[in-house]
Design an enzyme around this catalytic site. Structure first.
Site, PDB file in Angstrom:
ATOM      1  N   TYR A 160     -42.871 -16.154  45.104  1.00 31.33           N
ATOM      2  CA  TYR A 160     -42.631 -14.437  44.773  1.00 31.33           C
ATOM      3  C   TYR A 160     -44.965 -14.750  45.292  1.00 31.33           C
ATOM      4  CZ  TYR A 160     -43.771 -10.080  42.223  1.00 31.33           C
ATOM      5  OH  TYR A 160     -43.841  -8.370  41.802  1.00 31.33           O
ATOM      6  N   LYS A 195     -46.449 -12.441  48.261  1.00 30.42           N
ATOM      7  CA  LYS A 195     -47.225 -11.339  47.930  1.00 30.42           C
ATOM      8  C   LYS A 195     -48.590 -11.951  48.346  1.00 30.42           C
ATOM      9  CE  LYS A 195     -44.565  -8.690  45.434  1.00 30.42           C
ATOM     10  NZ  LYS A 195     -43.780  -7.428  45.716  1.00 30.42           N
TER      11      LYS A 195
END
Ligand code: UDP
Length: 328
Positions: free
Chosen positions: A146, A150
């Site tokens: 994640y 990002k």
């Protein structure tokens, strides 16, 4: 009247953004692959003349007909449990998905806002976190899929801005709560409220001394809207600086719900950040924005929503489609 594409539209934040633009009188194209999103969040908009839903995975080529003014990229799993279950898809949606949407924005002459996260700061060594802090992220830990996706999203977005002159906005979103959060996705607020409603003990991970700062969804939506309409292309923290330990938060939920259950302690997940609080000076300065809803009020509103859910949803598993999806 603007035409807006919102990805992750059937999710918690995406659906609230749809409401905001529909209330403005804008035309909303909502896109979601419904892996962690839920059509129940959009039911009230179905049939609205300015609302269209596309069942599509943005990690593959994205096309929408006609002109487009704004894109808000909010598609991504957003809880540590999800990252563990669908790590590759988590990586793809913020990397390949972002690339597809940047290409679409360029092609349509649209402005794009991407939903980044406080997770780009990892387990931060600077407190509170300012936008110029580069973070402390473990790329190969469970949250790496994640966090790094990002971070890639931000790099790619900035490259389109500098190289192509695309109008881009980057929101670094801190913990947010409110109606429509998924009950059993592992996030702390729905976990605690769900446990209270089911008559189970509240599970504190670790000793509960870790901190978070929770922003009510209406404040978040206002911050995102102002950022989109601003001319500021650098990342902006959007969150509520009011910090609380998870132990104290559990006590607030016990008081709010009146549950007679106690707290029980479970192992702290790997790389769980010890503290998190946004420095929102930038948002104040550039967007003239700061949160307005106090936690007591936000929690009341959120609890009222959870309490009204049909009882079946309290016990529903939220990961029913993951097995099929993993093959994609
Ligand atoms: N947490 C907890 N009990 C739970 C779920 C989460 O104590 O049942 C803790 C978790 O370990 C973390 C904090 O609450 O320290 C916030 O977790 P969440 O998953 O909501 O968000 P994030 O860690 O991504 O900020």
């Amino acid at each position: 009247m603007a035409k807006v594409l919102i990805t992750g539209a059937a999710g918690f934040l995406g659906s609230h953004l749809c409401d905001r633009f529909i209330a403005n009188g804008d035309e909303v194209l909502a896109m979601d692959n419904l892996i962690t999103g839920n059509m129940e969040n959009l039911e009230h908009l179905s049939g609205h003349p300015k609302f269209t839903f596309y069942h599509h995975d943005v990690s593959t080529f994205v096309h929408v007909p006609g002109k487009l003014d704004y894109i808000l990229h909010f598609a991504s799993p957003a809880s540590p449990i999800d990252y563990l279950k669908i790590p590759i898809q988590t990586l793809k949606v913020s990397s390949l998905g972002t690339h597809n949407l940047l290409g679409l924005a360029l092609n349509k002459g649209a402005r794009i806002l991407v939903a980044s996260t406080s997770e780009v700061y990892g387990d931060p060594l600077v407190h509170p976190q300012t936008e110029d802090y580069w973070g402390n992220v473990n790329p190969v830990g469970p949250r790496g899929v994640y966090d790094e996706a990002k971070r890639f999203m931000e790099a790619m977005t900035m490259a389109y801005h500098t190289y192509h002159g695309l109008e881009t906005r980057i929101a670094r979103i801190f913990n947010t709560y409110g109606p429509r959060m998924r009950l059993n996705d592992g996030r702390v607020l729905p976990a605690f409220i769900g446990q209270a409603l089911r008559g189970e003990d509240l599970t504190i991970f670790g000793d509960g001394s870790q901190t978070r700062s929770f922003c009510y969804v209406d404040d978040l939506v206002e911050g995102i809207y102002r950022l989109l309409m601003s001319d500021y292309a650098q990342p902006v923290n959007i969150g509520n600086p009011h910090e609380i330990t998870i132990s104290d938060f559990a006590q607030e939920i016990i008081k709010l719900t009146g549950t007679r259950q106690k707290v029980v302690y479970k192992e702290l997940p790997v790389n769980d950040p010890m503290q998190r609080q946004p420095d929102i000076s930038k948002a104040k300065e550039v967007l003239d924005w700061e949160p307005k809803v106090m936690r007591a009020e936000g929690l009341e509103r959120t609890y009222a929503w959870f309490k009204n859910l049909p009882e079946g949803r309290l016990y529903r598993k939220e990961h029913r489609d993951f097995e099929d999806y993993k093959r994609n």
